[in-house]
Design an enzyme around this catalytic site. Structure first.
Site, PDB file in Angstrom:
ATOM      1  CE  LYS A 444      29.198 -36.113  26.627  1.00 54.77           C
ATOM      2  NZ  LYS A 444      30.549 -36.459  26.146  1.00 54.77           N
ATOM      3  CG  HIS A 490      27.363 -46.735  28.189  1.00 55.84           C
ATOM      4  ND1 HIS A 490      28.086 -47.701  27.538  1.00 55.84           N
ATOM      5  CD2 HIS A 490      26.239 -46.561  27.443  1.00 55.84           C
ATOM      6  CE1 HIS A 490      27.446 -48.090  26.444  1.00 55.84           C
ATOM      7  NE2 HIS A 490      26.315 -47.407  26.379  1.00 55.84           N
TER       8      HIS A 490
END
Length: 617
Positions: A444, A490
Site C-alpha cells: 500500500k 482499494h
C-alpha cells in the site's frame, strides 16, 4: 499547482527518532516511579509513547491536581539529574508473577497474562537493583506497595530505553494534563487517571511544540464546530454519532458535489450500496473473523443475522460480480460515498476524528496485472488534484511492503510492489519504504498531509488486494477465453468525510476559503428602510449561485459587523441610505479589507471568479 512532496522527517532522521522514542519511554517510567513515591498505594497500569510524548495510567487513592503535576515534575527532574542507570532484565514468568502478586499490582498482572507464553518477558529498572543509589537513596523511598524499593524502580516493558536518566534534558519535558481513561479502553473496567506528558531532545524543541500545541487548542474542531454551529455529537442519540447542522451540511454538500464531479471526470462509476447485509457476506469477506471486535452486534431479520457494514469493499465486489466481465472492459473504476459503522469504545471517541458512524470516500479499481502501475498513477494524480484544491500541498508518502503474514504468492506481491514504486517514481514523489508494513492482503501507499501549523494527518491510502478477489471468486475473461482473477485496488482520498471535515476546520481555524464557506456574503442593512433593497440584492445573488444571508437582527451596524467576524463570514456588504439611492453595496472582506462601494454588476462577477478559481476576492 505543484505540490511539495516531503519525506517524513521522522523517517529521514531515523536514528534521532529512535532516540526520541527512548527518551519518551523513559520519561513515562520516571513519571510512574515518582507518582508511586509521592502517592503511596498507587497502582500503575500502562505507559506508552505517543506521537508527541507519552502518558501513564494510574489507579491512585487521590485525584491528581495541577499542583500535584508541579510536584511530580520537580521530583522527575531530581531523578533525571541523578543520572541513574536504566537496566534491562529478562525474567521467568513465574518469578515475575510472584513479585506482581505480592505487590498487589493487579493491572501489571493483567498485562502479564496477555503476554504470549513463548514470548521473552523483560522488565526495566531505573537504578540498579543490586547497587545502592548515591547520593540520594530517598529518591526511591515509599511508604508501602508499588514497584519501588530502596535502590530501584522497575516496570514490565519491552523497551527501548536510554541508558541513563541524565540523557534527558531536565528542561525538555513537560507534564500537560490529567484525564480519565478506562482500563484497556473498556467502559466496563475501572476508570483510571491518565497523566499526559511531552518530551523532546532540547528545550527549544519543547517550546516549539508547546507553541504549536497552543495554536492547535485554538483550532480545536470540537470547539469551533460548536462556535460556528457546524455539527454536534448528540449524547441523547448515543456517543460517536455526528449530527451535521445546516452550515456544516452545506460544506459537506460542497465537498461531496466536488468529489463526485472529480471522480466522474476521472471515469469512475458512482455507486450507492446498502447500510446492512447478511452476516454471511462478512464471513466470506473475512471481516467477521479478523474485524469482529470493531463490528456492531448483528440484527435478527426473519431468523437471519444482518450486519451494519463496517466496510464498503464487499458491496463493490458484489456489484462487479453481477455480470461477467471481459478483459476489454478493464479497468473498471467504482466509487461511493458510503457510510459505515464501527464499534469504537467510548474512551477512544474524539469529535469528528474518531466516531462510530462515518462516510468513507471509497473507490475500488478492478484491473489487469499490467494495469496496476498506470491505475496507481491515476489515483496519485487525482489525489494531488483534490488535496491541492482543498489547500493541502505538502505531503509525506510511505510505501509499505509485504509483512511476514500475508496471502498471495511471491510473483503477485513483487509485481504489485514494483508497480507502486513505478507509479511513485513516474509521479516524481519522494517516498519512504516501510519494510513489512503492508496489509496482509497487499502492499500500500499512505499519504499524510501537512496542515497550516505543520501537523501531519493520515488521509489518503492506496492498497492492492489479492485477498478479496480470491475469497469472492472474482473473474474476468482473458483474450484466450480463460477465466482469471482481476487485481483489486482499494483507495480513499479523504479517508472519511467526517475526519476530513475536522481537519479542514483545524487547518483553516474555521475561516474557510470563499468557495467552501457556508455563507459567502452577508448583507448588513443599517435600518428598516433599506431591508427591501437588501432582499432584492440577496435574490440576485442567490440566482447567480452565491450563498448569501441578510442580517435581520435589527442590531446596530457595529454589532452586525462583529457578529459576522465571529462567524467568519468571508464577505459582508453594508447597505445604508446612500447604497439604496445609488443601487450599490459597501464591500468589506476578511482577507483584503474594504473594497469600497461597488455596484452589483461590479461585485457579482468578482465573487463568481474567486469562487470558481478557489481564490480570494
Amino acid at each position: 499547482m505543484v505540490s511539495s512532496i516531503i519525506p517524513s522527517q521522522e523517517k529521514l532522521h531515523q536514528q534521532d527518532h529512535e532516540q526520541l522514542i527512548r527518551i519518551r519511554h523513559t520519561c513515562a517510567h520516571i513519571l510512574a516511579m515518582v507518582v508511586q513515591k509521592l502517592f503511596p498505594g498507587t497502582k500503575v497500569a500502562t505507559g506508552p509513547v505517543t506521537e508527541t510524548g507519552f502518558y501513564y495510567d494510574f489507579d491512585a487513592p487521590v485525584s491528581f491536581t495541577p499542583e500535584d503535576l508541579e510536584k511530580i515534575t520537580l521530583e522527575m527532574r531530581r531523578v533525571i539529574q541523578a543520572n541513574l542507570p536504566i537496566i534491562r532484565e529478562e525474567i521467568q514468568r513465574g518469578e515475575i508473577q510472584t513479585e506482581i502478586t505480592n505487590l498487589g499490582e493487579t493491572y501489571k498482572g493483567d498485562i502479564l497474562a496477555r503476554i504470549p507464553p513463548d514470548e521473552i518477558i523483560t522488565r526495566y529498572f531505573i537504578g540498579s537493583p543490586d547497587v545502592p543509589v548515591q547520593p540520594e537513596p530517598s529518591l526511591f523511598t515509599v511508604a508501602s506497595g508499588g514497584m519501588v524499593n530502596h535502590n530501584s524502580w522497575w516496570d514490565l516493558c519491552a523497551g527501548p530505553h536510554i541508558n541513563f536518566t541524565g540523557e534527558i534534558h531536565p528542561d525538555a519535558f513537560k507534564l500537560l494534563n490529567v484525564a480519565g481513561a478506562y482500563w484497556q479502553g473498556d467502559e466496563t473496567q475501572p476508570m483510571l487517571q491518565r497523566i499526559y506528558g511531552t518530551a523532546w531532545e532540547t528545550p527549544e524543541d519543547l517550546q516549539a511544540y508547546l507553541k504549536q500545541r497552543e495554536e492547535a487548542l485554538l483550532r480545536d474542531h470540537r470547539k469551533l464546530g460548536q462556535d460556528l454551529n457546524l455539527f454536534s455529537i448528540q449524547e441523547d442519540a448515543g456517543g460517536g454519532l455526528v449530527f451535521w447542522h445546516p452550515k456544516g451540511a452545506q460544506i459537506r454538500h460542497i465537498i461531496e458535489d466536488y468529489w463526485k464531479r472529480s471522480h466522474l471526470q476521472a471515469n469512475y462509476q458512482l455507486l450507492y450500496t446498502p447500510h446492512v447485509a447478511n452476516l454471511e457476506l462478512w464471513k466470506t469477506s473475512g471481516h467477521f473473523d479478523f474485524y469482529r471486535e470493531n463490528m456492531f452486534d448483528s440484527i435478527d431479520v426473519e431468523q437471519q443475522a444482518y450486519q451494519l457494514k463496517p466496510m464498503n469493499c464487499p458491496f463493490h465486489v458484489l456489484t462487479y460480480k453481477h455480470q461477467l466481465h471481459s478483459y476489454r472492459e478493464l479497468p473498471i473504476r467504482m466509487c461511493e460515498l458510503g457510510t459505515v459503522y464501527r464499534y469504537e469504545r467510548s474512551g477512544a471517541l474524539h469529535g469528528l476524528m474518531r466516531v462510530r458512524g462515518f462516510t468513507q470516500d471509497d473507490g475500488h479499481i478492478f484491473c489487469l496485472p499490467a494495469q496496476i502501475a498506470p491505475e496507481i498513477l491515476g489515483v496519485l494524480n487525482l489525489t494531488e488534484e483534490i488535496l491541492s484544491d482543498f489547500g493541502f500541498t505538502n505531503y509525506e508518502v510511505n510505501l509499505s511492503t509485504r509483512p511476514e503474514k500475508s496471502v498471495g504468492n511471491d510473483y503477485v506481491w513483487e509485481l504489485a510492489t514494483a508497480a507502486l514504486k513505478q507509479a511513485l517514481d513516474t509521479k516524481g514523489w519522494d517516498y519512504i519504504i516501510d519494510e513489512g508494513g503492508g496489509a496482509f492482503y497487499g502492499p500500500k501507499i499512505d499519504i499524510k498531509i501537512k496542515d497550516a501549523i505543520g501537523r501531519s494527518w493520515q488521509c489518503s491510502t492506496i492498497q492492492v488486494d489479492f485477498n478479496l478477489p480470491e475469497r469472492f471468486n472474482m473473474e474476468y475473461v482473458t483474450p484466450e477465453g480463460d477465466r482469471q482473477r482481476p487485481i483489486m485496488i482499494h483507495r480513499a482520498i479523504f479517508g472519511s468525510l467526517e475526519r476530513f471535515f475536522g481537519i479542514l476546520i483545524e487547518n483553516y481555524a474555521g475561516d474557510f476559503p470563499l468557495w467552501l464557506a457556508p455563507v459567502q456574503i452577508r448583507l448588513l442593512p443599517v435600518s428598516d428602510d433599506v431591508r427591501e433593497y437588501a432582499k432584492s440584492v440577496a435574490t440576485t445573488f442567490k440566482q447567480a449561485g452565491i450563498r448569501v444571508e441578510v442580517d435581520y437582527s435589527g442590531e446596530r451596524l457595529g454589532k452586525q459587523i462583529r457578529t459576522a467576524e465571529l462567524e467568519k463570514i468571508p464577505v459582508v456588504a453594508v447597505i445604508g441610505k446612500k447604497e439604496l439611492e445609488n443601487q450599490t453595496l459597501s464591500i468589506r472582506t476578511r482577507q483584503n479589507g474594504d473594497l469600497g462601494v461597488l455596484t452589483i454588476d461590479e461585485i457579482l462577477p468578482r465573487l463568481q471568479e474567486a469562487i470558481a478559481s478557489k481564490g480570494l476576492i
